[in-house]
Design an enzyme around this catalytic site. Sequence first.
Site, PDB file in Angstrom:
ATOM      1  N   ASP A  29       0.829  -1.207   0.000  1.00  0.00           N
ATOM      2  CA  ASP A  29       0.000   0.000   0.000  1.00  0.00           C
ATOM      3  C   ASP A  29       0.866   1.260   0.000  1.00  0.00           C
ATOM      4  O   ASP A  29       1.969   1.253   0.548  1.00  0.00           O
ATOM      5  CB  ASP A  29      -0.905  -0.025   1.244  1.00  0.00           C
ATOM      6  CG  ASP A  29      -2.071   0.939   1.126  1.00  0.00           C
ATOM      7  OD1 ASP A  29      -2.286   1.507   0.029  1.00  0.00           O
ATOM      8  OD2 ASP A  29      -2.769   1.137   2.133  1.00  0.00           O
ATOM      9  N   GLU A  76     -12.193  -4.503  -5.367  1.00  0.00           N
ATOM     10  CA  GLU A  76     -12.650  -3.108  -5.214  1.00  0.00           C
ATOM     11  C   GLU A  76     -11.845  -2.144  -6.095  1.00  0.00           C
ATOM     12  O   GLU A  76     -12.328  -1.073  -6.455  1.00  0.00           O
ATOM     13  CB  GLU A  76     -12.554  -2.671  -3.751  1.00  0.00           C
ATOM     14  CG  GLU A  76     -13.560  -3.342  -2.816  1.00  0.00           C
ATOM     15  CD  GLU A  76     -13.212  -4.783  -2.441  1.00  0.00           C
ATOM     16  OE1 GLU A  76     -12.035  -5.185  -2.597  1.00  0.00           O
ATOM     17  OE2 GLU A  76     -14.131  -5.515  -2.019  1.00  0.00           O
ATOM     18  N   ASN A  77     -10.605  -2.527  -6.447  1.00  0.00           N
ATOM     19  CA  ASN A  77      -9.765  -1.626  -7.268  1.00  0.00           C
ATOM     20  C   ASN A  77     -10.336  -1.398  -8.667  1.00  0.00           C
ATOM     21  O   ASN A  77      -9.983  -0.426  -9.336  1.00  0.00           O
ATOM     22  CB  ASN A  77      -8.329  -2.154  -7.386  1.00  0.00           C
ATOM     23  CG  ASN A  77      -7.519  -2.005  -6.114  1.00  0.00           C
ATOM     24  OD1 ASN A  77      -6.595  -2.774  -5.857  1.00  0.00           O
ATOM     25  ND2 ASN A  77      -7.844  -1.018  -5.278  1.00  0.00           N
ATOM     26  N   ARG A  80     -11.672   2.138  -9.340  1.00  0.00           N
ATOM     27  CA  ARG A  80     -10.814   3.337  -9.447  1.00  0.00           C
ATOM     28  C   ARG A  80     -11.043   4.022 -10.802  1.00  0.00           C
ATOM     29  O   ARG A  80     -11.611   3.410 -11.714  1.00  0.00           O
ATOM     30  CB  ARG A  80      -9.349   2.928  -9.292  1.00  0.00           C
ATOM     31  CG  ARG A  80      -9.065   2.482  -7.867  1.00  0.00           C
ATOM     32  CD  ARG A  80      -7.602   2.483  -7.562  1.00  0.00           C
ATOM     33  NE  ARG A  80      -7.445   2.222  -6.138  1.00  0.00           N
ATOM     34  CZ  ARG A  80      -6.313   2.321  -5.468  1.00  0.00           C
ATOM     35  NH1 ARG A  80      -5.211   2.676  -6.094  1.00  0.00           N
ATOM     36  NH2 ARG A  80      -6.264   2.076  -4.176  1.00  0.00           N
TER      37      ARG A  80
HETATM   38  C1  FPP Z   1      -2.049   0.225  -3.365  1.00  0.00           C
HETATM   39  O1  FPP Z   1      -1.539   1.536  -3.336  1.00  0.00           O
HETATM   40  C2  FPP Z   1      -1.543  -0.457  -4.532  1.00  0.00           C
HETATM   41  C3  FPP Z   1      -2.295  -0.938  -5.551  1.00  0.00           C
HETATM   42  C4  FPP Z   1      -3.758  -0.837  -5.567  1.00  0.00           C
HETATM   43  C5  FPP Z   1      -1.664  -1.573  -6.708  1.00  0.00           C
HETATM   44  C6  FPP Z   1      -0.518  -2.439  -6.368  1.00  0.00           C
HETATM   45  C7  FPP Z   1       0.357  -2.509  -7.520  1.00  0.00           C
HETATM   46  C8  FPP Z   1       1.688  -2.533  -7.432  1.00  0.00           C
HETATM   47  C9  FPP Z   1       2.459  -2.593  -6.204  1.00  0.00           C
HETATM   48  C10 FPP Z   1       2.465  -2.528  -8.666  1.00  0.00           C
HETATM   49  C11 FPP Z   1       2.983  -3.905  -8.926  1.00  0.00           C
HETATM   50  C12 FPP Z   1       2.200  -4.471  -9.967  1.00  0.00           C
HETATM   51  C13 FPP Z   1       2.362  -5.703 -10.439  1.00  0.00           C
HETATM   52  C14 FPP Z   1       1.866  -5.940 -11.769  1.00  0.00           C
HETATM   53  C15 FPP Z   1       2.974  -6.798  -9.714  1.00  0.00           C
HETATM   54  P1  FPP Z   1      -2.578   2.712  -3.465  1.00  0.00           P
HETATM   55  O2  FPP Z   1      -2.704   3.047  -4.911  1.00  0.00           O
HETATM   56  O3  FPP Z   1      -3.860   2.360  -2.812  1.00  0.00           O
HETATM   57  O4  FPP Z   1      -1.829   3.842  -2.700  1.00  0.00           O
HETATM   58  P2  FPP Z   1      -2.497   4.987  -1.831  1.00  0.00           P
HETATM   59  O5  FPP Z   1      -3.235   4.314  -0.707  1.00  0.00           O
HETATM   60  O6  FPP Z   1      -1.317   5.757  -1.348  1.00  0.00           O
HETATM   61  O7  FPP Z   1      -3.385   5.783  -2.744  1.00  0.00           O
END
Ligand code: FPP
Length: 260
Positions: A29, A76-77, A80
């Site tokens: 995250d 849930e993603n 977005r």
């Molecule tokens: C959460 O951070 C992360 C995600 C929803 C996506 C996770 C993806 C990666 C780590 C990239 C790696 C990808 C692959 C293909 C292995 P957030 O976007 O919710 O961050 P925030 O809470 O700071 O907004």
Amino acid sequence: MTSITRQEFLVKHGLDESRIPGHIAIIMDGNGRWAGKKLWNRLKGHYEGADSVDRITSFCRKAGIKYLTLYAFSTENWNRPGDEVSGLMNLLREFLDKKRSALLDNNIRFNTIGSNDRFPPDILKKIEDLRRDTAANDPVMTLTLALSYGSRPEIVETVRKISAMAVSGTVKIEEIDESLISSNLYTNDIPDPDLIIRTSGELRISNFLLWQIAYSEFYFTDVLWPDFKEDDMVRALKDYAGRERRFGKTTEQIRKKESK
Ligand code: FPP
């Protein structure tokens, strides 16, 4: 990837071989906030997050961790903004193409958990190809990406499967037990996680492996996922090494078993 032995690697990082978890699952995250702090597009944060995936996979492989599960995209993603979802799909495409040789060369089995319903066909094909090809090479580690994953939908699917078995008579009601449920989850061929890590300071589980984490240890860190480096993993492992896992028993019972 591995030029020194596992023992040498663990000693170098001050880690005790007998206290290394078999299965680590990570809620990655903080990509968006990492990018936001730099006034960059959120997608840049996800790309940096993919570099952390490489670093941490390589670290776990060297440390002899048998199962690494990464929460890459939740059910849930899908809600977005469209450009973020399509950017993440492109990142996934690139990941599946670019990581192929590293996974094969390092005997890492690629695995996924989640629903296949919403992925474009080209991504599903890449996933299937990589799963098949990496399963063939005597794996030393299994890397599982949770993609379009939600624990509640997983449990609903499992209840439906087992109900159908009960209705058709393949299973009797009194035969439904914990092991039947476990063996009908997406995670049927991987053990329950020993350690769950969540980055970015959020203290919640977000529909991740609800059944499987019954006895997992939790480690939360404020570090944002793109900043999560080998030293952060060492800190998590040292913290885990100091835990006493009692599984409902007493300290005395655990100590007696360990001294046998
Ligand atoms: C959460 O951070 C992360 C995600 C929803 C996506 C996770 C993806 C990666 C780590 C990239 C790696 C990808 C692959 C293909 C292995 P957030 O976007 O919710 O961050 P925030 O809470 O700071 O907004």
